[in-house]
Design a protein around this motif. Structure first.
Motif, PDB file in Angstrom:
ATOM      1  N   ARG A  55      36.418  44.805  38.604  1.00 25.95           N
ATOM      2  CA  ARG A  55      36.181  44.211  37.293  1.00 25.95           C
ATOM      3  C   ARG A  55      36.732  42.796  37.302  1.00 25.95           C
ATOM      4  NH1 ARG A  55      38.829  45.435  31.465  1.00 25.95           N
ATOM      5  NH2 ARG A  55      37.348  44.194  30.263  1.00 25.95           N
ATOM      6  N   PHE A  56      35.925  41.873  36.834  1.00 29.43           N
ATOM      7  CA  PHE A  56      36.355  40.484  36.720  1.00 29.43           C
ATOM      8  C   PHE A  56      36.360  40.138  35.237  1.00 29.43           C
ATOM      9  CE2 PHE A  56      35.482  35.870  38.270  1.00 29.43           C
ATOM     10  CZ  PHE A  56      36.813  35.569  38.101  1.00 29.43           C
ATOM     11  N   PHE A  57      37.538  40.306  34.625  1.00 31.04           N
ATOM     12  CA  PHE A  57      37.709  40.044  33.195  1.00 31.04           C
ATOM     13  C   PHE A  57      37.790  38.532  32.983  1.00 31.04           C
ATOM     14  CE2 PHE A  57      40.374  39.209  29.524  1.00 31.04           C
ATOM     15  CZ  PHE A  57      39.760  40.003  28.575  1.00 31.04           C
ATOM     16  N   PRO A  58      37.164  37.958  32.019  1.00 29.18           N
ATOM     17  CA  PRO A  58      36.442  38.494  30.868  1.00 29.18           C
ATOM     18  C   PRO A  58      34.936  38.613  31.079  1.00 29.18           C
ATOM     19  CG  PRO A  58      36.785  36.157  30.523  1.00 29.18           C
ATOM     20  CD  PRO A  58      37.390  36.506  31.863  1.00 29.18           C
ATOM     21  N   PHE A  59      34.476  38.425  32.306  1.00 25.21           N
ATOM     22  CA  PHE A  59      33.037  38.422  32.576  1.00 25.21           C
ATOM     23  C   PHE A  59      32.434  39.820  32.637  1.00 25.21           C
ATOM     24  CE2 PHE A  59      35.005  34.703  34.548  1.00 25.21           C
ATOM     25  CZ  PHE A  59      34.428  33.727  33.760  1.00 25.21           C
ATOM     26  N   HIS A  60      33.220  40.807  33.013  1.00 24.19           N
ATOM     27  CA  HIS A  60      32.763  42.197  33.031  1.00 24.19           C
ATOM     28  C   HIS A  60      33.448  42.955  31.912  1.00 24.19           C
ATOM     29  CE1 HIS A  60      32.151  41.837  37.655  1.00 24.19           C
ATOM     30  NE2 HIS A  60      31.115  41.369  36.998  1.00 24.19           N
ATOM     31  N   ARG A  61      32.660  43.624  31.110  1.00 27.72           N
ATOM     32  CA  ARG A  61      33.244  44.417  30.028  1.00 27.72           C
ATOM     33  C   ARG A  61      33.860  45.698  30.551  1.00 27.72           C
ATOM     34  NH1 ARG A  61      29.057  44.750  25.282  1.00 27.72           N
ATOM     35  NH2 ARG A  61      30.872  45.567  24.227  1.00 27.72           N
ATOM     36  N   LYS A  62      33.294  46.234  31.628  1.00 28.03           N
ATOM     37  CA  LYS A  62      33.834  47.458  32.226  1.00 28.03           C
ATOM     38  C   LYS A  62      33.754  47.336  33.745  1.00 28.03           C
ATOM     39  CE  LYS A  62      29.434  49.852  31.938  1.00 28.03           C
ATOM     40  NZ  LYS A  62      28.743  51.067  31.605  1.00 28.03           N
ATOM     41  N   ALA A  63      34.404  48.254  34.416  1.00 25.08           N
ATOM     42  CA  ALA A  63      34.449  48.219  35.877  1.00 25.08           C
ATOM     43  C   ALA A  63      33.080  48.540  36.471  1.00 25.08           C
ATOM     44  CB  ALA A  63      35.490  49.203  36.390  1.00 25.08           C
ATOM     45  N   HIS A  64      32.771  47.877  37.575  1.00 25.52           N
ATOM     46  CA  HIS A  64      31.566  48.167  38.355  1.00 25.52           C
ATOM     47  C   HIS A  64      31.985  49.017  39.542  1.00 25.52           C
ATOM     48  CE1 HIS A  64      28.857  45.181  36.401  1.00 25.52           C
ATOM     49  NE2 HIS A  64      30.029  44.656  36.067  1.00 25.52           N
ATOM     50  N   LYS A  65      31.078  49.844  40.011  1.00 24.11           N
ATOM     51  CA  LYS A  65      31.409  50.747  41.115  1.00 24.11           C
ATOM     52  C   LYS A  65      30.379  50.625  42.228  1.00 24.11           C
ATOM     53  CE  LYS A  65      33.691  54.021  38.139  1.00 24.11           C
ATOM     54  NZ  LYS A  65      33.790  55.367  37.629  1.00 24.11           N
ATOM     55  N   LEU A  66      30.892  50.648  43.451  1.00 22.84           N
ATOM     56  CA  LEU A  66      30.055  50.711  44.643  1.00 22.84           C
ATOM     57  C   LEU A  66      30.480  51.961  45.405  1.00 22.84           C
ATOM     58  CD1 LEU A  66      30.334  47.003  45.864  1.00 22.84           C
ATOM     59  CD2 LEU A  66      28.342  48.069  44.815  1.00 22.84           C
ATOM     60  N   GLY A  67      29.588  52.917  45.510  1.00 24.78           N
ATOM     61  CA  GLY A  67      29.903  54.124  46.269  1.00 24.78           C
ATOM     62  C   GLY A  67      29.739  53.864  47.758  1.00 24.78           C
ATOM     63  N   TRP A  68      30.419  54.656  48.565  1.00 26.86           N
ATOM     64  CA  TRP A  68      30.315  54.477  50.017  1.00 26.86           C
ATOM     65  C   TRP A  68      28.885  54.660  50.495  1.00 26.86           C
ATOM     66  CZ3 TRP A  68      33.793  51.702  51.943  1.00 26.86           C
ATOM     67  CH2 TRP A  68      35.120  51.794  51.550  1.00 26.86           C
ATOM     68  N   ASN A  69      28.076  55.433  49.768  1.00 28.39           N
ATOM     69  CA  ASN A  69      26.672  55.618  50.163  1.00 28.39           C
ATOM     70  C   ASN A  69      25.841  54.348  49.965  1.00 28.39           C
ATOM     71  OD1 ASN A  69      26.935  55.842  47.367  1.00 28.39           O
ATOM     72  ND2 ASN A  69      25.133  57.157  47.192  1.00 28.39           N
ATOM     73  N   GLY A 129      20.255  33.290  47.886  1.00 25.69           N
ATOM     74  CA  GLY A 129      20.046  34.523  48.630  1.00 25.69           C
ATOM     75  C   GLY A 129      20.696  35.682  47.914  1.00 25.69           C
ATOM     76  N   ASN A 130      21.161  36.616  48.692  1.00 29.04           N
ATOM     77  CA  ASN A 130      21.715  37.849  48.133  1.00 29.04           C
ATOM     78  C   ASN A 130      23.227  37.909  48.232  1.00 29.04           C
ATOM     79  OD1 ASN A 130      19.180  38.860  47.521  1.00 29.04           O
ATOM     80  ND2 ASN A 130      18.909  39.709  49.566  1.00 29.04           N
ATOM     81  N   LYS A 131      23.898  36.794  48.060  1.00 26.65           N
ATOM     82  CA  LYS A 131      25.343  36.754  48.234  1.00 26.65           C
ATOM     83  C   LYS A 131      26.037  36.445  46.909  1.00 26.65           C
ATOM     84  CE  LYS A 131      27.973  35.440  52.159  1.00 26.65           C
ATOM     85  NZ  LYS A 131      28.132  34.513  53.258  1.00 26.65           N
ATOM     86  N   GLN A 132      27.077  37.215  46.621  1.00 23.64           N
ATOM     87  CA  GLN A 132      27.845  37.023  45.389  1.00 23.64           C
ATOM     88  C   GLN A 132      29.325  36.997  45.761  1.00 23.64           C
ATOM     89  OE1 GLN A 132      27.283  40.146  42.510  1.00 23.64           O
ATOM     90  NE2 GLN A 132      27.346  38.671  40.857  1.00 23.64           N
ATOM     91  N   ALA A 133      30.102  36.179  45.050  1.00 19.03           N
ATOM     92  CA  ALA A 133      31.536  36.092  45.340  1.00 19.03           C
ATOM     93  C   ALA A 133      32.347  36.207  44.057  1.00 19.03           C
ATOM     94  CB  ALA A 133      31.865  34.777  46.037  1.00 19.03           C
ATOM     95  N   TYR A 134      33.421  36.951  44.170  1.00 22.00           N
ATOM     96  CA  TYR A 134      34.439  37.035  43.131  1.00 22.00           C
ATOM     97  C   TYR A 134      35.663  36.376  43.759  1.00 22.00           C
ATOM     98  CZ  TYR A 134      31.260  40.306  41.002  1.00 22.00           C
ATOM     99  OH  TYR A 134      30.153  40.880  40.449  1.00 22.00           O
ATOM    100  N   ASN A 135      35.783  35.093  43.520  1.00 23.01           N
ATOM    101  CA  ASN A 135      36.721  34.269  44.245  1.00 23.01           C
ATOM    102  C   ASN A 135      37.798  33.751  43.300  1.00 23.01           C
ATOM    103  OD1 ASN A 135      38.005  32.472  45.860  1.00 23.01           O
ATOM    104  ND2 ASN A 135      36.231  31.202  46.240  1.00 23.01           N
ATOM    105  N   VAL A 136      39.010  34.275  43.458  1.00 22.49           N
ATOM    106  CA  VAL A 136      40.108  33.927  42.567  1.00 22.49           C
ATOM    107  C   VAL A 136      41.308  33.488  43.393  1.00 22.49           C
ATOM    108  CG1 VAL A 136      41.518  34.712  40.625  1.00 22.49           C
ATOM    109  CG2 VAL A 136      39.267  35.690  40.989  1.00 22.49           C
TER     110      VAL A 136
END
Length: 164
Positions: A80-94, A120-127
């Motif tokens: 979760r990247f507050f305040p940009f995400h209201r709730k947590a995002h999940k990535l399952g191992w699958n 492209g398909n790249k996203q960063a959460y860079n803090v």
């Protein structure tokens, strides 16, 4: 077994640039609106002065309050990247094809810090991680997500333990 990291913007450059700007603009606004003295030889209209004062103050609040939190455990990655995400995002191992710690260049690869998307398909959460170190997650749908880290050695050790 879990790994957790909580990151915030704490780079001194942010504060060295924004705090004096906010103080300067607040001083000018008080001088012109409260004391009735023009701020500068060609003063801006009052509403514009207030806007120019609010911008650095809002940026300071944003940087002070922004938090990146992520956790890796048996179920996958929650972030979760507050305040940009209201709730947590999940990535399952699958959903994950590959995961590793790597060095990256925030400005060259993503144009800076924060929530960034590269062409492209790249996203960063860079803090403001540790010398440009991050956790890169390659998804099965070919997307890539990078999370900054301040503890690359501990993260690598955790991933090694998790994979064994």
């Amino acid at each position: 077994m879990k790994y957790q990291e909580n990151l915030s913007f704490n780079h001194p450059v942010i504060w060295v640039l924004l705090v004096p700007l906010a103080v300067f603009m607040a001083y000018g606004t008080v001088q012109q609106l409260v004391l009735g003295q023009a701020f500068g030889s060609n003063p801006a209209p009052d509403f514009l002065l207030v806007i120019f004062m609010l911008i650095p103050l809002l940026l300071l609040l944003l940087f002070a309050g922004a938090r990146l939190r992520y956790r890796i455990d048996d179920s996958g990655i929650q972030y979760r990247f507050f305040p940009f995400h209201r709730k947590a995002h999940k990535l399952g191992w699958n959903e994950i094809d590959e995961i590793y710690v790597r060095k990256y260049k925030a400005i060259l690869e993503f144009g800076g810090w924060g929530l960034r998307t590269n062409f492209g398909n790249k996203q960063a959460y860079n803090v403001m991680g540790d010398k440009g170190m991050g956790l890169e997650v390659l998804l099965k749908d070919k997307k890539k997500i990078l999370f900054s880290t301040r503890k690359p050695k501990q993260l690598r050790a955790f991933l090694d333990e998790l994979s064994s």
